[in-house]
Design an enzyme around this catalytic site. Sequence first.
Site, PDB file in Angstrom:
ATOM      1  CD  GLU A   1      -3.816  -3.929   7.826  1.00  0.00           C
ATOM      2  OE1 GLU A   1      -2.928  -3.147   8.189  1.00  0.00           O
ATOM      3  OE2 GLU A   1      -4.984  -3.591   7.589  1.00  0.00           O
TER       4      GLU A   1
ATOM      5  NE  ARG B   1      -0.565   0.351   4.933  1.00  0.00           N
ATOM      6  CZ  ARG B   1      -1.182   0.357   6.098  1.00  0.00           C
ATOM      7  NH1 ARG B   1      -2.492   0.389   6.155  1.00  0.00           N
ATOM      8  NH2 ARG B   1      -0.497   0.346   7.218  1.00  0.00           N
TER       9      ARG B   1
ATOM     10  CD  GLU C   1      -5.825   3.499  11.839  1.00  0.00           C
ATOM     11  OE1 GLU C   1      -4.920   2.692  12.122  1.00  0.00           O
ATOM     12  OE2 GLU C   1      -5.970   3.983  10.719  1.00  0.00           O
TER      13      GLU C   1
ATOM     14  CG  PHE D   1      -3.418 -13.822  11.113  1.00  0.00           C
ATOM     15  CD1 PHE D   1      -4.442 -14.690  11.480  1.00  0.00           C
ATOM     16  CD2 PHE D   1      -2.713 -14.076   9.953  1.00  0.00           C
ATOM     17  CE1 PHE D   1      -4.739 -15.814  10.710  1.00  0.00           C
ATOM     18  CE2 PHE D   1      -2.999 -15.190   9.182  1.00  0.00           C
ATOM     19  CZ  PHE D   1      -4.014 -16.066   9.558  1.00  0.00           C
ATOM     20  CG  HIS D   2      -4.690  -5.585  12.904  1.00  0.00           C
ATOM     21  ND1 HIS D   2      -5.623  -5.015  13.734  1.00  0.00           N
ATOM     22  CD2 HIS D   2      -3.611  -4.773  12.932  1.00  0.00           C
ATOM     23  CE1 HIS D   2      -5.128  -3.891  14.230  1.00  0.00           C
ATOM     24  NE2 HIS D   2      -3.902  -3.720  13.767  1.00  0.00           N
TER      25      HIS D   2
ATOM     26  CD1 TRP E   1       0.544  -3.560  12.235  1.00  0.00           C
ATOM     27  CD2 TRP E   1       2.396  -2.877  13.299  1.00  0.00           C
ATOM     28  NE1 TRP E   1       0.170  -2.624  13.171  1.00  0.00           N
ATOM     29  CE2 TRP E   1       1.289  -2.175  13.832  1.00  0.00           C
ATOM     30  CE3 TRP E   1       3.663  -2.608  13.815  1.00  0.00           C
ATOM     31  CZ2 TRP E   1       1.404  -1.236  14.852  1.00  0.00           C
ATOM     32  CZ3 TRP E   1       3.787  -1.670  14.829  1.00  0.00           C
ATOM     33  CH2 TRP E   1       2.665  -1.000  15.333  1.00  0.00           C
TER      34      TRP E   1
ATOM     35  CG  ASN F   1      -4.927   5.430   6.607  1.00  0.00           C
ATOM     36  OD1 ASN F   1      -5.653   5.814   7.524  1.00  0.00           O
ATOM     37  ND2 ASN F   1      -4.147   4.377   6.714  1.00  0.00           N
ATOM     38  CD  GLU F   2      -1.434   4.913  10.296  1.00  0.00           C
ATOM     39  OE1 GLU F   2      -0.729   4.107   9.665  1.00  0.00           O
ATOM     40  OE2 GLU F   2      -1.769   4.735  11.479  1.00  0.00           O
TER      41      GLU F   2
END
Length: 664
Positions: free
Chosen positions: A360, A116, A312, A362-363, A320, A154-155
């Site tokens: 993501e 991304r 967030e 497993f977030h 991560w 975003n960020e």
Amino acid sequence: MCARAHSDAGDIVITLGCDYNYEQWPPEIWRDDVALMREAGVTLVAINVFGWSDIEPRPGEYDFTRLDEIIGLLHENGIRLNLGTGTASPPPWLTRAHPEVLPTVADGTRRYPGGRQAWCPSSPVFRARALALVEQVVRRYGDHPAVALWHVSNELGCHNALCYDEASAGAFRVWLREKYGDLAALNTAWGTAFWSQRYGGWDEIDPPRLALSTRNPAHLVDFQRFSSDALLDHYRAEAEVLRRHSSVPVTTNFMVTAHIRNLDYWSWAPEMDVVANDHYLDHRLGDPTAELSFAADLTRGLAGGRPWMLMEQAVGAVNWQPHNLAKDDGQMLRNSLTHVARGADSICFFQWRASVQGAEQFHSAMVPHAGTDSVAWRGVLELSATLGKLAEVAGSRVRARTALVFSWESWWAADTEARPSQSVRYLDQVHAAYNELRELGHTCDVVAPGSDLTGYDLVVLPGLYMVSDSQAKVVEEYVAGGGHVVVTFNSGIVDEDDRVRLGGYPGAFRDLLGVSAEEFAPLLPGHEVTLTSGATATLWMERLRATSATVLDTYAEGPLAGVPAVTRNGNAWYVATALAPAGLRDVLRRAAEAAGAVPEGPGRGVEVVRRHGDRRSYLFVINHTNTEIEYAAHGCDLVTGGAVDGLLRVAPGAVRVVREEPTR
Ligand code: GAL
């Protein structure tokens, strides 16, 4: 039971929200999700953050069918939108047609798409395509009653802050021309007499790409400044399009955190309609909870003391870090209320429903893979109920008696190549000082170099390496006016051009501190030195002498035995080494006592912070210890609804919030 009260801020409440990546789910699930959001009391949802390839599937061809539908559904259910501009990640068609938008790293190689944020901040093609998308989105939804906030990109800079391609080189040269006016000034500022680096034309200057040897530190620091400004410029460009068509507030999510350092948020914050931060516990750090408190205080500093948004955080583990730890029972609530205690008026999560595909998987999420019969979901409901009880806290503000000066520029300059010790890291020294202030029970504002310090009893400057004359003067005037400071090693060493201040370290603060060092003497990692007081230290020593200061401690052994390690010059204290926590705490305690800075709480794992409204104050007591604690308080415990008449009992791991009467 004690009575509920209205917030001084009127109907404002503490908002519970989340990111909803609805693109990942079929519409049947959207309906379940919105029903669950209502059950959880979610009132603000971030959507369209990564929506670009969905809403512009082919260049210039826009399809808002699904976005219209989800917006309609959320709106019907009374849920408001933190609406993404959708520009965070370019779609494959864009990077295929225009590979030049892709980011280039320091070795000059381009990075591929497939992750991304695969775009270069200075790419004119990316900018044009992104603004065209923003224009479409804001024209369509700018007046929609559900839109509460615009979420730009975003960020920004999470992955792509430093880009070294030719477009960036061109933009860097323009930025440098504006800053220096002429090449002679740049050559002077960068000290290009060194290693035959004198520039004879602007086009000879490149971004500081990887070289065979150490690069010019002034060049590096200016590239950091330029890169921060380039992304801010991108933010401004999107915000300008939004403001042309909509009167809804605009923001983006900051990353005030330990592992991201490329943006100087002191320059960004004034441009935000509301300051928002993303924060994740970082288990690579010694004390992730203390870092959370620091980040929250710094975010409040960025917000100028006004309430801010936690845009967030994670319900449980992230995906991560090398080891992604689950949260203990009660930890998510405790973390959330720590943000509230330190000024957040909105608590939002990444993300609503755990992804089954993509990077993501497993977030953690509010709705985990296991569904709602889960600790995560019950924790969300408990948080929601608690935030409901704290509604009246919204709008109130923290008032601190101590301050810590924090600088992204010092972070960049101190942690670069070829410094006296690669083991001395700016943020470690900031955290060391902050953590001991917190352990002592002090509530601390985090402020920018050069900010007005009057009103604080005590100000701490940890490792403030790069400092301009005017910033140093503010500190001098503060002390001359009766203020107290603690300065720690590696402060005041260079000016804003990274030029060493001559005549003895710590240059800018030498006279204030009444000391002078002729040489740094770092220690090897793993080595420790004992001081006369019995305190121990690591990493750093200085061949220091007191000019007018009183020597409080000296090295008891080694090559610098007898040399001052801690000094005091009137109200100005100097710590010339990396004291172990107990020793640093002791110096800070003595300085705070001398300054009359009274701690708000007992410290030692019990976090006490107050928020003040016009008519009331709210006492937050967060018990990080394993035993029940008692704390003197009077008023109404908003969490339990019970009256507190003298003694508040807080169970291990619990948080209590007391509306204080009389107001403190
Ligand atoms: C943030 C980001 C989110 C998500 C989250 C995971 O950096 O804004 O999109 O990736 O981290 O922790």
